[in-house]
Design an enzyme around this catalytic site. Structure first.
Site, PDB file in Angstrom:
ATOM      1  N   ASP A 133       0.846 -38.577 -57.470  1.00  0.00           N
ATOM      2  CA  ASP A 133      -0.462 -38.256 -58.051  1.00  0.00           C
ATOM      3  C   ASP A 133      -1.623 -38.842 -57.260  1.00  0.00           C
ATOM      4  OD1 ASP A 133       0.967 -37.057 -60.181  1.00  0.00           O
ATOM      5  OD2 ASP A 133       1.204 -39.026 -61.109  1.00  0.00           O
ATOM      6  N   LYS A 155      -2.618 -35.386 -53.080  1.00  0.00           N
ATOM      7  CA  LYS A 155      -2.142 -34.719 -51.858  1.00  0.00           C
ATOM      8  C   LYS A 155      -2.604 -33.270 -51.798  1.00  0.00           C
ATOM      9  CE  LYS A 155       1.949 -35.990 -53.193  1.00  0.00           C
ATOM     10  NZ  LYS A 155       1.672 -37.036 -54.185  1.00  0.00           N
ATOM     11  N   GLY A 210       2.884 -31.777 -59.278  1.00  0.00           N
ATOM     12  CA  GLY A 210       1.748 -30.994 -59.771  1.00  0.00           C
ATOM     13  C   GLY A 210       0.594 -31.264 -58.834  1.00  0.00           C
TER      14      GLY A 210
HETATM   15  P1  IMP Z   1      11.973 -36.546 -61.879  1.00  0.00           P
HETATM   16  O1  IMP Z   1      11.783 -36.413 -60.426  1.00  0.00           O
HETATM   17  O2  IMP Z   1      11.326 -35.442 -62.671  1.00  0.00           O
HETATM   18  O3  IMP Z   1      13.403 -36.734 -62.284  1.00  0.00           O
HETATM   19  O4  IMP Z   1      11.218 -37.879 -62.366  1.00  0.00           O
HETATM   20  C1  IMP Z   1      11.614 -39.174 -61.881  1.00  0.00           C
HETATM   21  C2  IMP Z   1      10.428 -40.119 -61.916  1.00  0.00           C
HETATM   22  O5  IMP Z   1       9.473 -39.701 -60.949  1.00  0.00           O
HETATM   23  C3  IMP Z   1       9.683 -40.167 -63.246  1.00  0.00           C
HETATM   24  O6  IMP Z   1       9.150 -41.467 -63.421  1.00  0.00           O
HETATM   25  C4  IMP Z   1       8.538 -39.194 -63.050  1.00  0.00           C
HETATM   26  O7  IMP Z   1       7.438 -39.476 -63.883  1.00  0.00           O
HETATM   27  C5  IMP Z   1       8.219 -39.435 -61.582  1.00  0.00           C
HETATM   28  N1  IMP Z   1       7.660 -38.258 -60.940  1.00  0.00           N
HETATM   29  C6  IMP Z   1       8.312 -37.150 -60.545  1.00  0.00           C
HETATM   30  N2  IMP Z   1       7.481 -36.297 -59.954  1.00  0.00           N
HETATM   31  C7  IMP Z   1       6.273 -36.876 -59.968  1.00  0.00           C
HETATM   32  C8  IMP Z   1       4.992 -36.489 -59.463  1.00  0.00           C
HETATM   33  O8  IMP Z   1       4.806 -35.430 -58.857  1.00  0.00           O
HETATM   34  N3  IMP Z   1       3.978 -37.360 -59.670  1.00  0.00           N
HETATM   35  C9  IMP Z   1       4.158 -38.563 -60.279  1.00  0.00           C
HETATM   36  N4  IMP Z   1       5.336 -38.974 -60.743  1.00  0.00           N
HETATM   37  C10 IMP Z   1       6.386 -38.142 -60.596  1.00  0.00           C
END
Ligand code: IMP
Length: 426
Positions: free
Chosen positions: A13, A16, A40
């Site tokens: 976040d 980028k 996102g």
């Molecule tokens: P996952 O990749 O959805 O399994 O999430 C694993 C961890 O990475 C969690 O703490 C999410 O909140 C964090 N996370 C995954 N993608 C993002 C992102 O694009 N921005 C911020 N945190 C992320």
């Protein structure tokens, strides 16, 4: 031509998407190399906000190729929704968007498995976005996954069924309450697969190699942040891919010797969404102000982000792991109005002062050691030139540059493309 990288240096976040969009006019190709719809990427221009999850952030520029690399995991359903949004805005992506045949596909049952795994962990849950990222990468490394190239093959539905059935057995093994209607999910999934099939599938490593030989400029766009890297992040509270520079080599098929500039992006403070250690996290009014002023809510899940002071121990580590050549500081405007700013320059680790990131940064082992700097009161959001920035802001940035020994070439002072100030031409 060398491939430049643009990577997040914190827990994701960092902004980028905005900077890729700002940089796109300088590049022929923008390529995503890891992650998937857990990301996102928010872009703001002409008074409108756009959120991309899997599609590279160069998609709004004509004449730029946007490539989804082999290291990415694709959920066809979410991908189709992104395409529908682009259709609404008459973005012509048919020629400019291409997908690696080696990218893995997120099945509906991967998402269910993610939910079951998280539910079974109780308080120890990762705080996953529940997009099926972990289970899909598990199937990739377990050599069971389904790739984009498979859906061009005659027998792929047989492969799909076998894997989905196996997933269903695994879901029941977790013994948690997950309600779902697989028929409905599959009908949506197969419709989305048809949409995916209307796009260009490519042998992306060959494509990138040829593009380099032809002298095309390429920017690899990272997702998540370095502290969420499966190897170098705060394991197990991480995502399931290599979010760091090395991930661009494996996620696109680019040789390490062909990497050029590495642009590292960080926020002027720190945020984290989901579980896991965060030494400089604030639980007071300052943290609340950062969250409110910075609109710190996840672009994918809407969850509030945890906020805290800038952590230079973690940032230095991220710069080292990635070989950052230039830094870009985001959201400086959010700190306007703080009388004093704190920056963590070292940790008290079990009673000893250390300046490197140790194996474990849980609060029982690590206490941040802060340096205080004077804040600024001016609103930065209308500023367009480096000469307009207040002295205290420049002092803050220079302090960080000296600590990190890397130039901060760009500062962002708001979400819009226009709110981007070049500090130094390199
Ligand atoms: P996952 O990749 O959805 O399994 O999430 C694993 C961890 O990475 C969690 O703490 C999410 O909140 C964090 N996370 C995954 N993608 C993002 C992102 O694009 N921005 C911020 N945190 C992320």
């Amino acid at each position: 031509m060398a491939v430049d990288l643009l990577l997040g240096l914190q827990w994701g976040d960092e902004g980028k998407g905005k900077i890729v969009d700002v940089f796109t006019s300088k590049y022929d190709i923008i390529a995503r190399f890891q992650g998937g719809p857990n990301a996102g990427h928010t872009l703001v221009f002409n008074g409108r906000k756009h959120v991309l999850h899997t599609i590279p952030s160069g998609i709004f520029h004509d004449n730029t190729i946007n490539l989804v690399g082999n290291g990415v995991v694709i959920d066809p359903v979410i991908f189709k929704k992104e395409l529908d949004k682009l259709d609404e805005q008459n973005v012509d992506y048919k020629k400019s968007l291409c997908i690696s045949r080696k990218a893995h596909i997120i099945l509906p049952t991967h998402r269910l498995l993610d939910a079951a795994s998280e539910a079974s962990k109780g308080k120890a849950k990762i705080g996953s976005t529940l997009k099926g990222i972990g289970p899909t990468y598990m199937d990739k490394t377990g050599r069971n996954g389904i790739r984009v190239g498979d859906i061009e093959m005659a027998d792929w539905k047989k492969k799909y069924r076998a894997l989905a059935d196996k997933h269903e057995a695994m879901i029941s093994f977790y013994n948690v309450d997950i309600e779902y209607n697989l028929n409905e999910l599959e009908s949506e999934f197969f419709k989305a697969i048809d949409t995916l099939k209307s796009l260009q599938f490519i042998d992306s490593e060959d494509y990138i190699h040829k593009a380099q030989v032809e002298g095309k400029s390429i920017l690899a766009e990272g997702a998540q942040g370095s502290l969420l890297d499966i190897d170098f992040g705060t394991y197990p509270y991480v995502t399931s891919s290599n979010t760091t520079a090395a991930g661009a080599c494996t996620g696109l098929g680019v040789a390490p010797s062909k990497i050029g500039d590495v642009f590292g992006i960080f926020k002027a403070y720190t945020t984290r969404v989901g579980s896991g250690p965060f030494p400089t996290e604030l639980f007071d009014e300052d943290g609340e102000t950062m969250g409110r002023v910075g609109h710190e809510f996840g672009a994918t899940t809407g969850r509030p982000r945890r906020c805290g002071w800038l952590d230079l121990v973690a940032l230095r580590y991220a710069c080292q792991v990635n070989g950052v050549t230039q830094l870009i500081m985001m959201k400086g405007d959010v700190l306007s109005g703080f009388e004093r700013l704190k920056v963590c320059t070292a940790y008290d680790y079990k009673g000893k002062t250390i300046s490197h990131l140790p194996y474990n940064i849980e609060s029982e082992n690590v206490k941040p050691i802060y340096t205080e700097l004077k804040g600024w009161s001016a609103d930065l959001t209308e500023m367009t030139k480096a000469s307009e920035l207040p002295q205290e802001f420049n002092d803050y940035v220079t302090f960080l540059e000296n600590e990190l020994e890397i130039p901060i070439t760009i500062v962002s002072v708001g979400p819009d493309r226009k709110q981007t100030i070049i500090r130094k031409e390199v």
